[in-house]
Design an enzyme around this catalytic site. Sequence first.
Site, PDB file in Angstrom:
ATOM      1  N   HIS A  12      -1.134 -14.591   2.605  1.00 16.18           N
ATOM      2  CA  HIS A  12      -0.637 -13.519   1.740  1.00 16.18           C
ATOM      3  C   HIS A  12      -0.191 -14.038   0.364  1.00 16.18           C
ATOM      4  CE1 HIS A  12       0.165 -10.368   5.130  1.00 16.18           C
ATOM      5  NE2 HIS A  12      -1.007 -10.980   5.255  1.00 16.18           N
ATOM      6  N   TYR A  55       7.387   0.373  -3.798  1.00 18.51           N
ATOM      7  CA  TYR A  55       6.250   0.880  -3.035  1.00 18.51           C
ATOM      8  C   TYR A  55       6.413   0.724  -1.525  1.00 18.51           C
ATOM      9  CZ  TYR A  55       4.309   2.024  -7.439  1.00 18.51           C
ATOM     10  OH  TYR A  55       4.136   2.613  -8.671  1.00 18.51           O
TER      11      TYR A  55
END
Length: 393
Positions: free
Chosen positions: A169, A274
């Site tokens: 990631h 988000y």
Amino acid sequence: MSKNAWLYGLKQMAFSQPSRAIAAKQLIWLMLISLFGMSSVAAKENLPSEDYQVRTIASGLNSPWSMAELPDGTWLITERDGHVVVAKDGQQWRINLGLDGLYVAGQGGLLDVVLSPDFEQSKEVLFSYAQGGLKANRLVIAKAVFDGEGFSKPEIVYQVATDKDTPQHYAGRVLILPDNSILFSSGDGFDYREQAQVVTNQLGKILRVNLDGSIPSDNPYSTHQDSSAHAVYSIGHRNPQGLVYDYDAQRIVSHEHGPKGGDELNFLVAGKNYGWPVATYGRDYSGARISPFTEYEGMEQPFVNWTPSIAPSGMVYYGSKASAFASLQGHVLISTLVDRKLYAVSLADGKFTQTHVFPELAGRLRDVVITRNGNLAVLGDAGGAELRLVTAQ
């Protein structure tokens, strides 16, 4: 468990200073969601309407990640082991960039490549890559000059301030904005997802810097007492690998990998949250719930949620300036790793209609870009990967 109890620890970290006010969801947005939903997108089969042909322009690629076309038609293709493949006039050759501290493990290595906005004068190319070792690694933005044959020694522009000890990631997508600042994505490091809500931690963020690595004065946290927050543009991200500018509507579009489900398409706004991992439509790979919430007050909802996951990788906006495929104007084109397809998602119809386009491009698809002539180039990710050109007839 109550909302307040579950989020108490995260809120203490994430909002150590009063965050900028985040507007309540607009009524029109709620109407769209209620009408069209977010678990899937509508589909149609009539795109593109133009005839086209597909041909290979580079082959035998080793774990490629991204590509860029130069004004003279030369292609630069990154390989995660630190090489750039140069493809020109039917020939191709590899160049080892000699990146400082390149870390090739897991999902790490050399990632994105984009041209500097003044490339025709400076010949500068920007790269993102993983740097460090197993116990401490990070995402880095670097630049080098390409003289047509090789590269100068890369110079580091910016290092993500937060180290991690996982090889997953990194995110790593880079976008040059119209004001010539650099927007780039930083993943949550897989094991550090809670840090995506901490504004002083640079994991799980979209970051923004100037071309020289300095901080734009209009960044939302540029005056924060902790300098690690200065580059932060938005928070609450997992692993965003799609980042484009919709110049017709003047907005930034991103997509990101969810866990098991919960892949997202978002419109990015400075200072917004988000949601990850507080609000998500995905589950952990074990099937366990990551959060009890799919939405949460003060956190943005995705405009498209893909559950099951499609594993979106690259993305490009096909706007009004591109005319080779007029039927694709107003769409983002998204390459996928799990679905192994190229999708066109309409940003103009209010329904985010999704269409599988160019079915000849099967297999794991890593990236997609628009060529200087308005055609499309699509990068495969499997063994013996290829860069293929889709040309309108």
